[in-house]
Design an enzyme around this catalytic site. Structure first.
Site, PDB file in Angstrom:
ATOM      1  CD  GLU A   1     -25.273  55.723  63.312  1.00 11.79           C
ATOM      2  OE1 GLU A   1     -25.601  56.904  63.472  1.00 11.79           O
ATOM      3  OE2 GLU A   1     -25.542  54.830  64.138  1.00 11.79           O
ATOM      4  CB  CYS A   2     -19.338  52.567  63.781  1.00  6.24           C
ATOM      5  SG  CYS A   2     -17.795  52.207  64.664  1.00  6.24           S
TER       6      CYS A   2
END
Length: 441
Positions: free
Chosen positions: A330-331
């Site tokens: 994520e990210c």
């Protein structure tokens, strides 16, 4: 029995909500109360500060991304474990995105859902009696909520305080405290907000200083009396976790570069029977072999790109892990799964190469907002067609997307056209948005 609670809010960002919240949490804890903190909205940094201030877990409450049942579950668990809940709002009290009443992401939605009155923090620098007009507008704007009182912040002098109090007396709104202008009470920040709790030097000394300043300037007895009874939504919340655990044993990266995980997500995985096994890429640790999936959270890999690129054991181990088991980023984790990450100085660093994306922090552009994502294929977060709610906040940009198919198709809260997002290749997936929950039907 459920604790009483209150919501520390403000008319706008930058008013001092976090300073006052942490000072209150720590001061009440030092009085011997069991205090639980909660954070409105998708912020993943402030709950760690709440946990440090109170010595107890904190979590997020998000009226846009969470169902009433999930809000009830999280708020109810906190209230049952505490003497008082001191929740912190986000942005201005009524700042929101388009949505049905009660599901706009506004802090006021949480105050209305829980029955907790708002304690309004007002930055009074540059004004005096006019601050009362702002407070009066907040009190009248939304009949669902109650403003229990105000705390004045950045008071310049005794005369300044008297003038502001005169205005509040005119509208019969209690002033529960007045904090002077004091730069030493400001916590250090970086581009995504506060420097993380685990990285803040002398954190507990800083929290004690906040507690002492707040205890000296605020009527703590009045604050306790202002808290309201907890009145949770009727929805029970069910037993399903907010997100399905990607495996029974989850290798989760955890250090200064990988730390942005919502507390309710981890708690939901554990409640569903999953075991979380932390490892540190910055210490050149590979994902543990006895795990069934690997999760690379967001964080600050752009500040540690050289260290990550040189972490041969981590990168080799991650690539080997991905040959037989799912890996999701994520990210910041997504950036590390890609081909290259260019840092703020324009230096390109080779990453894991498990996805074709290339990212850059050299040309910063803020990407911020809620996301509603429909998964394009079966994966660790559910089968194809699963709808997730989430949030995106980063300054990095995609230098080259590459040839991988998208992880999901996303829309935002403002009616943007559906667009592909993220990447997937084999068992590896990633995206810039942080998943908060599976969307309710």
């Amino acid at each position: 029995m459920s604790a009483r609670g209150l919501l520390v809010a403000a008319p706008r960002s930058g008013s001092g909500k976090t300073t006052v919240t942490l000072g209150l949490q720590r001061a009440l804890t030092r009085r011997g109360l069991t205090v639980r903190g909660l954070k409105c909205g998708p912020d993943y940094i402030d709950p760690a500060f709440h946990a440090a201030a109170t010595g107890a877990p904190s979590a997020n409450l998000d009226s846009y991304a969470m169902s009433d049942g999930l809000i009830a579950r999280i708020a109810g668990e906190a209230a049952r474990a505490a003497d008082i809940v001191v929740a912190e709002g986000s942005m201005g009290l009524f700042d929101a995105v388009p949505g049905e009443i009660g599901h706009t992401g506004a802090s006021a939605d949480i105050a209305a859902a829980t029955g907790w009155p708002a304690l309004l923090v007002i930055d009074v620098s540059g004004q005096a009696q006019s601050a009362a007009a702002v407070a009066l507008g907040c009190r009248a704007y939304d009949p669902r909520i109650r403003i229990a009182g105000v705390i004045l912040n950045k008071v310049a002098s005794a005369r300044h305080e008297r003038l502001v109090r005169q205005g509040m007396e005119r509208i019969a709104l209690p002033v529960l405290g007045a904090l002077p202008r004091e730069a030493s009470l400001i916590l250090p920040e970086r581009h995504l907000g506060l420097v993380q709790a685990g990285e803040t030097a002398d954190l507990h000394a800083r929290l004690d200083a906040l507690a002492e300043a707040v205890a000296a300037a605020v009527d703590l007895d009045a604050v306790i009396a202002a808290a309201g009874e907890t009145q949770l939504p009727a929805a029970a919340g069910g037993d399903a976790p907010p997100l399905p655990p990607p495996a029974r044993r989850i290798a989760i990266a955890r250090d200064a570069a990988f730390s942005f995980v919502y507390p309710h997500v981890e708690a939901g995985w554990r409640a569903a029977g999953a075991t979380l096994v932390p490892f540190s890429p910055l210490k050149d640790e590979p994902p543990p072999e006895d795990c069934d999936a690997c999760w690379l959270p967001g964080g600050y890999p752009e500040l540690h790109a050289g260290t990550i690129a040189a972490a041969g054991r981590f990168l080799t181990g991650l690539r080997a892990f991905a040959q037989s088991r799912p890996v999701h980023g994520e990210c910041g984790g997504y950036m590390v799964l890609g081909q290259r990450l260019t840092d703020a100085d324009g230096v390109a660093h080779a990453m894991a190469g498990l996805l074709s994306v290339e990212t850059s922090f050299a040309k910063r552009k803020m990407n911020l907002g809620y996301r509603r994502a429909v998964l394009e294929a079966d994966g660790p977060l559910g089968p194809a067609g699963t709808v997730l709610t989430g949030h995106e906040f980063h300054y990095a940009s995609i230098a080259a997307q590459g040839a991988d198919p998208p992880f999901a198709v996303v829309t935002d809260a403002h009616g943007a056209a559906p667009a592909p997002a993220g990447s997937r290749r084999g068992r590896v997936t990633g995206s810039f948005f942080h998943a908060i929950a599976v969307a309710s039907a």
